[in-house]
Design a protein around this motif. Structure first.
Motif, mmCIF file in Angstrom:
data_model
loop_
_atom_site.group_PDB
_atom_site.id
_atom_site.type_symbol
_atom_site.label_atom_id
_atom_site.label_comp_id
_atom_site.label_asym_id
_atom_site.label_seq_id
_atom_site.Cartn_x
_atom_site.Cartn_y
_atom_site.Cartn_z
ATOM 1 N N GLY A 1 0.820 -1.210 0.000
ATOM 2 C CA GLY A 1 0.000 0.000 0.000
ATOM 3 C C GLY A 1 0.852 1.256 0.000
ATOM 4 O O GLY A 1 0.587 2.206 -0.749
ATOM 5 N N TYR A 2 1.902 1.257 0.827
ATOM 6 C CA TYR A 2 2.793 2.417 0.846
ATOM 7 C C TYR A 2 3.550 2.559 -0.469
ATOM 8 O O TYR A 2 3.771 3.666 -0.950
ATOM 9 N N GLY A 3 3.929 1.445 -1.053
ATOM 10 C CA GLY A 3 4.604 1.499 -2.350
ATOM 11 C C GLY A 3 3.684 2.040 -3.440
ATOM 12 O O GLY A 3 4.101 2.853 -4.271
ATOM 13 N N ALA A 4 2.437 1.592 -3.427
ATOM 14 C CA ALA A 4 1.468 2.082 -4.414
ATOM 15 C C ALA A 4 1.178 3.565 -4.208
ATOM 16 O O ALA A 4 1.072 4.329 -5.182
ATOM 17 N N ALA A 5 1.063 3.984 -2.948
ATOM 18 C CA ALA A 5 0.825 5.403 -2.668
ATOM 19 C C ALA A 5 2.008 6.242 -3.126
ATOM 20 O O ALA A 5 1.838 7.325 -3.701
ATOM 21 N N SER A 6 3.203 5.741 -2.900
ATOM 22 C CA SER A 6 4.403 6.457 -3.340
ATOM 23 C C SER A 6 4.444 6.573 -4.859
ATOM 24 O O SER A 6 4.747 7.640 -5.409
ATOM 25 N N ALA A 7 4.125 5.484 -5.539
ATOM 26 C CA ALA A 7 4.124 5.509 -7.006
ATOM 27 C C ALA A 7 3.056 6.465 -7.536
ATOM 28 O O ALA A 7 3.298 7.214 -8.494
ATOM 29 N N ALA A 8 1.876 6.453 -6.914
ATOM 30 C CA ALA A 8 0.811 7.359 -7.346
ATOM 31 C C ALA A 8 1.206 8.814 -7.124
ATOM 32 O O ALA A 8 0.965 9.675 -7.982
ATOM 33 N N LEU A 9 1.818 9.084 -5.981
ATOM 34 C CA LEU A 9 2.266 10.454 -5.699
ATOM 35 C C LEU A 9 3.335 10.888 -6.689
ATOM 36 O O LEU A 9 3.280 12.001 -7.228
ATOM 37 N N LEU A 10 4.295 10.023 -6.955
ATOM 38 C CA LEU A 10 5.345 10.375 -7.917
ATOM 39 C C LEU A 10 4.771 10.605 -9.307
ATOM 40 O O LEU A 10 5.186 11.543 -10.006
ATOM 41 N N ALA A 11 3.833 9.792 -9.708
ATOM 42 C CA ALA A 11 3.215 9.970 -11.029
ATOM 43 C C ALA A 11 2.463 11.298 -11.088
ATOM 44 O O ALA A 11 2.567 12.045 -12.079
ATOM 45 N N GLY A 12 1.718 11.608 -10.027
ATOM 46 C CA GLY A 12 0.994 12.871 -9.996
ATOM 47 C C GLY A 12 1.916 14.076 -10.020
ATOM 48 O O GLY A 12 1.679 15.051 -10.741
ATOM 49 N N VAL A 13 2.989 13.999 -9.231
ATOM 50 C CA VAL A 13 3.954 15.107 -9.208
ATOM 51 C C VAL A 13 4.644 15.228 -10.557
ATOM 52 O O VAL A 13 4.877 16.346 -11.039
ATOM 53 N N LEU A 14 4.956 14.121 -11.171
ATOM 54 C CA LEU A 14 5.596 14.162 -12.491
ATOM 55 C C LEU A 14 4.696 14.841 -13.515
ATOM 56 O O LEU A 14 5.150 15.700 -14.285
ATOM 57 N N VAL A 15 3.426 14.488 -13.514
ATOM 58 C CA VAL A 15 2.487 15.091 -14.466
ATOM 59 C C VAL A 15 2.341 16.588 -14.210
ATOM 60 O O VAL A 15 2.441 17.410 -15.127
ATOM 61 N N VAL A 16 2.124 16.970 -12.959
ATOM 62 C CA VAL A 16 1.904 18.385 -12.651
ATOM 63 C C VAL A 16 3.184 19.188 -12.833
ATOM 64 O O VAL A 16 3.157 20.290 -13.411
ATOM 65 N N ALA A 17 4.315 18.660 -12.372
ATOM 66 C CA ALA A 17 5.577 19.386 -12.545
ATOM 67 C C ALA A 17 5.926 19.506 -14.023
ATOM 68 O O ALA A 17 6.423 20.554 -14.466
ATOM 69 N N GLY A 18 5.641 18.489 -14.803
ATOM 70 C CA GLY A 18 5.873 18.560 -16.250
ATOM 71 C C GLY A 18 4.994 19.617 -16.898
ATOM 72 O O GLY A 18 5.449 20.384 -17.758
ATOM 73 N N ALA A 19 3.729 19.660 -16.474
ATOM 74 C CA ALA A 19 2.814 20.672 -17.025
ATOM 75 C C ALA A 19 3.243 22.078 -16.623
ATOM 76 O O ALA A 19 3.186 23.011 -17.441
ATOM 77 N N LEU A 20 3.686 22.240 -15.382
ATOM 78 C CA LEU A 20 4.151 23.559 -14.936
ATOM 79 C C LEU A 20 5.426 23.973 -15.666
ATOM 80 O O LEU A 20 5.602 25.145 -16.018
ATOM 81 N N ALA A 21 6.306 23.017 -15.900
ATOM 82 C CA ALA A 21 7.539 23.325 -16.629
ATOM 83 C C ALA A 21 7.235 23.647 -18.082
ATOM 84 O O ALA A 21 7.843 24.549 -18.666
ATOM 85 N N GLU A 22 6.312 22.932 -18.678
ATOM 86 C CA GLU A 22 5.959 23.172 -20.077
ATOM 87 C C GLU A 22 5.306 24.545 -20.252
ATOM 88 O O GLU A 22 5.528 25.220 -21.254
ATOM 89 N N SER A 23 4.513 24.947 -19.247
ATOM 90 C CA SER A 23 3.863 26.251 -19.349
ATOM 91 C C SER A 23 4.813 27.399 -19.018
ATOM 92 O O SER A 23 4.456 28.549 -19.171
ATOM 93 N N GLY A 24 6.011 27.084 -18.556
ATOM 94 C CA GLY A 24 6.999 28.115 -18.259
ATOM 95 C C GLY A 24 6.894 28.680 -16.854
ATOM 96 O O GLY A 24 7.630 29.605 -16.510
ATOM 97 N N ARG A 25 6.034 28.150 -16.009
ATOM 98 C CA ARG A 25 5.909 28.643 -14.639
ATOM 99 C C ARG A 25 7.109 28.262 -13.782
ATOM 100 O O ARG A 25 7.463 28.988 -12.858
#
Length: 175
Positions: free
Chosen positions: A94-118
């Motif tokens: 469960g902790y491993g899955a939560a960690s993977a989900a958090l990393l995936a979410g951060v990757l998507v949002v950080a990628g979107a923020l970087a792409e938008s130039g923020r």
């Protein structure tokens, strides 16, 4: 600091997953911990009975029965340990899955923020590292949560012994 709403969402996810999984593991481990404590005490008592009463058991022809009783208590202890190990394994998953989900979410949002130039690429990488490190303290709660029922059992057993003795009744006053 990169995106306040996203930061609050990550914090909420960490608290929900971290504490929620720990509480679920503690709740699931409760009956197994009680069975393990009982099986440990039974095994200990039967082994002591065997060691102290070996001569009497041999003379009464009960040595084999006592050995079988010890083996049965050991089997119950092993079954309780197996159950607790499965719960620990599921909590780790469960902790491993939560960690993977958090990393995936951060990757998507950080990628979107970087792409938008923020934010820049180094800040996006920092966000991933922070997300990776943020899960570690919660993952360590797993073992503590698994041991919580055992601690409560011990506290209930020792609590009455730690209460102060009742005060002696007051002597009646002379009239």
């Amino acid at each position: 600091l990169m995106q306040p709403l996203f930061g609050l969402a990550v914090l909420g996810f960490l608290i929900a997953a971290g504490i929620g999984l720990a509480l679920a593991a503690a709740r699931a481990a409760g009956p197994g911990m009680r069975r393990r404590a009982q099986a440990t005490e039974t095994l200990r008592a039967r082994v002591i009975d065997l060691m102290q009463g070996q001569t009497e058991l041999v003379m009464a022809g009960r040595l084999g029965a006592q050995r079988r009783a010890i083996a049965a208590a050991d089997a119950r202890l092993a079954a309780a340990e197996d159950r607790l190990n499965r719960i620990d394994l599921l909590a780790g998953f469960g902790y491993g899955a939560a960690s993977a989900a958090l990393l995936a979410g951060v990757l998507v949002v950080a990628g979107a923020l970087a792409e938008s130039g923020r934010i820049g690429a180094p800040v996006a990488a920092l966000a991933l590292l922070v997300a990776l490190a943020a899960v570690e303290p919660f993952a360590q709660l797993r073992r503590g949560a698994m041991e919580l029922p055992r601690s409560l059992i011990s506290a209930r057993r020792l609590g009455p012994r730690l209460d102060p003795p009742p005060a002696p009744p007051a002597a009646p006053l002379p009239e």
